[in-house]
Design a protein around this motif. Structure first.
Motif, short mmCIF file in Angstrom:
data_model
loop_
_atom_site.label_atom_id
_atom_site.label_comp_id
_atom_site.label_asym_id
_atom_site.label_seq_id
_atom_site.Cartn_x
_atom_site.Cartn_y
_atom_site.Cartn_z
N ALA A 310 95.52 -5.25 63.07
CA ALA A 310 94.07 -5.41 63.07
C ALA A 310 93.37 -4.05 63.08
N LEU A 311 93.91 -3.10 63.84
CA LEU A 311 93.35 -1.74 63.84
C LEU A 311 93.40 -1.13 62.45
N TYR A 312 94.56 -1.26 61.82
CA TYR A 312 94.73 -0.68 60.49
C TYR A 312 93.82 -1.37 59.48
N GLY A 313 93.74 -2.69 59.57
CA GLY A 313 92.90 -3.44 58.63
C GLY A 313 91.43 -3.09 58.77
N LEU A 314 90.94 -3.02 60.02
CA LEU A 314 89.55 -2.66 60.23
C LEU A 314 89.28 -1.23 59.79
N ALA A 315 90.25 -0.34 60.01
CA ALA A 315 90.10 1.04 59.55
C ALA A 315 89.94 1.09 58.04
N TRP A 316 90.74 0.30 57.34
CA TRP A 316 90.66 0.27 55.87
C TRP A 316 89.29 -0.23 55.41
N VAL A 317 88.78 -1.26 56.12
CA VAL A 317 87.45 -1.77 55.78
C VAL A 317 86.39 -0.68 55.96
N ARG A 318 86.43 0.01 57.10
CA ARG A 318 85.46 1.09 57.34
C ARG A 318 85.59 2.19 56.30
N GLN A 320 86.47 1.73 53.16
CA GLN A 320 85.82 1.23 51.94
C GLN A 320 84.30 1.27 52.07
N GLN A 321 83.83 1.11 53.30
CA GLN A 321 82.38 1.16 53.55
C GLN A 321 81.88 2.60 53.69
N GLU A 322 82.80 3.55 53.49
CA GLU A 322 82.51 4.99 53.56
C GLU A 322 82.05 5.42 54.96
N GLN A 323 82.53 4.68 55.95
CA GLN A 323 82.30 5.07 57.34
C GLN A 323 83.55 5.82 57.80
N PHE A 324 83.69 7.04 57.29
CA PHE A 324 84.95 7.75 57.41
C PHE A 324 85.29 8.18 58.85
N THR A 325 84.28 8.50 59.63
CA THR A 325 84.54 8.90 61.02
C THR A 325 85.11 7.73 61.81
N ALA A 327 86.61 5.11 60.51
CA ALA A 327 87.93 4.81 59.94
C ALA A 327 89.00 5.72 60.52
N GLU A 328 88.68 7.00 60.64
CA GLU A 328 89.64 7.97 61.19
C GLU A 328 90.02 7.60 62.62
N LYS A 329 89.02 7.24 63.43
CA LYS A 329 89.29 6.88 64.83
C LYS A 329 90.21 5.67 64.91
N LEU A 330 89.97 4.68 64.05
CA LEU A 330 90.77 3.47 64.07
C LEU A 330 92.19 3.73 63.58
N TYR A 331 92.33 4.54 62.53
CA TYR A 331 93.67 4.90 62.07
C TYR A 331 94.43 5.65 63.16
N ARG A 332 93.73 6.49 63.89
CA ARG A 332 94.40 7.23 64.97
C ARG A 332 94.87 6.28 66.08
N LYS A 333 94.07 5.27 66.38
CA LYS A 333 94.50 4.28 67.37
C LYS A 333 95.73 3.52 66.88
N VAL A 351 91.50 9.90 55.00
CA VAL A 351 90.08 9.92 55.36
C VAL A 351 89.63 11.33 55.75
N LEU A 352 90.55 12.14 56.25
CA LEU A 352 90.21 13.54 56.49
C LEU A 352 89.91 14.24 55.17
N PHE A 353 90.72 13.95 54.17
CA PHE A 353 90.46 14.52 52.85
C PHE A 353 89.09 14.10 52.32
N LEU A 354 88.75 12.82 52.53
CA LEU A 354 87.46 12.33 52.06
C LEU A 354 86.30 13.02 52.77
#
Length: 387
Positions: A310-318, A320-325, A327-333, A351-354
């Motif tokens: 769920a963390l990874y999925g929500l991060a991917w959604v963020r 796509q919504q260009e909410q990169f900060t 997304a990064e936090k969720l991927y780190r979790k 997302v760091l690259f983005l």
């Protein structure tokens, strides 16, 4: 220069588990007032239903109740261990519990097996081989457990070799695991002959349906899913298999409808919510669909804040919504929950690259490569950053 192509592998998070239940007496409980085989069977069925639905705490309670009602039900402890670990219990804590059981019942081969199952997969086959020499009267139980250990190490050839004998004798628990072994080995033609006489068993039926999916036999998978639903109304596994067969055969709207209806019949089972979220975000290419997927992931995370998928999925959604900060936090979790998985670490790099943090992105790609030197996409993405 910005990347023209950036490879994004999907995160694969799956628990491969068959509730294989070799027989074997733990103790002679016939004179025990708490001995209730019928109650044990009901608790086992309830535990399996909870496990399929992702309700791990409830599953652990049900399996433990089954073991209390009939101490001879080997599969009660198998389910209890799996559900407890999925619910966050530490392996060392379970080991301590089963060490005490072995101490209390030193001649009970089943408790020895339960304890060995908690060791690392690579160490289990040899320990079980020795145990079989000492307890030939429990050969069937030990053989099936040995096959499960081989599957855990990826040695499908050894697992098949061990399972053929018990399966030929008609042990449905061995048959279910043999179907899984054949599926992993890609020997799909052997499955029909092995499974056909035993499709009244839930485990065999489920594994046969999954084999049909692996063989891209969509109609067969759908038919088997219907049999599963008839055998166990509201079955989470049946809903998921039917939805996957429909999606992969191109019937995506029907797959979404199946999962949407499944939410009601399974009381929003976590696997159904995750499957629906993933399907919606893949199929519906618009902002509304992403919001819907995010809401589904939020439900799961509201129950289990560290649910990796769920963390990874929500991060991917963020992302796509260009909410990169975010997304990064969720991927780190997700990476904290899965410290040995390179996928979320690589996604942090992406997302760091983005965000034009090139050197930080490179460091994450290198971390992913350190975890898995064969992780090809991390190499490609690292190379692309140097452009």
């Amino acid at each position: 220069m910005r990347l023209l192509t950036f490879i994004r592998p999907g995160l694969v998070l799956a628990l491969c588990f068959v509730l294989v239940a070799p027989g074997g007496a733990l103790a002679d409980d016939d004179d025990d007032e708490s001995f209730d085989p019928e109650a044990a069977s009901e608790a086992l069925q309830l535990g399996q239903d909870h496990l399929e639905a992702g309700r791990h705490a409830e599953a652990a309670d049900a399996f433990w109740a089954a073991s209390g009602a009939d101490g001879r039900r080997f599969e009660a402890h198998v389910g209890y261990q799996v559900a407890s670990l999925e619910n966050g219990t530490k392996v060392d804590d379970l080991k301590a519990d089963y060490d005490s059981f072995v101490e209390d019942y030193p001649k009970d081969v089943a408790y020895l097996l339960h304890r060995i199952r908690l060791d690392k997969a690579k160490d289990r086959p040899e320990a079980l081989k020795q145990l079989r020499k000492e307890h030939r009267d429990a050969a069937l139980m030990i053989d099936v457990e040995t096959a499960y250990a081989y599957l855990a190490t990826g040695d499908t050839t050894a697992a098949v070799k061990v399972l053929k004998g018990p399966a030929k004798k008609g042990d449905v628990r061995a048959v279910g695991l043999l179907v899984q072994a054949y599926t992993r080995a890609g020997k799909l033609k052997a499955i029909a002959k092995t499974a056909k006489p035993h499709l009244a068993d839930r485990t065999v039926l489920r594994e046969t349906a999954r084999a049909a999916l692996a063989g891209e036999q969509w109609e067969d998978a759908l038919g088997l899913a219907e049999q599963m639903a008839a055998l166990s109304p509201g079955s989470t596994a049946a809903i998921l298999i039917r939805a996957e067969a429909l999606e992969r055969s191109g019937k995506r709207k029907a797959a979404i409808d199946t999962l949407t209806a499944g939410r009601r019949t399974t009381d929003d089972a976590t696997p159904v919510l995750l499957a629906l979220a993933g399907l919606v975000e893949r199929v519906e290419d618009d902002g509304k669909a992403l919001d819907e997927a995010a809401a589904l992931y939020d439900i799961v995370l509201g129950r289990e804040a560290e649910h990796a998928r769920a963390l990874y999925g929500l991060a991917w959604v963020r992302e796509q919504q260009e909410q990169f900060t975010d997304a990064e936090k969720l991927y780190r979790k997700a990476a904290e929950v899965l410290p040995d998985d390179p996928a979320p670490i690589e996604s942090i790099g992406y997302v760091l690259f983005l965000q034009d943090k090139i050197e930080e992105a490179q460091a994450q790609f290198k971390r992913a490569i350190d975890l898995d030197p064969k992780y090809a996409s991390a190499y490609a993405n690292l190379g692309a950053t140097f452009d």
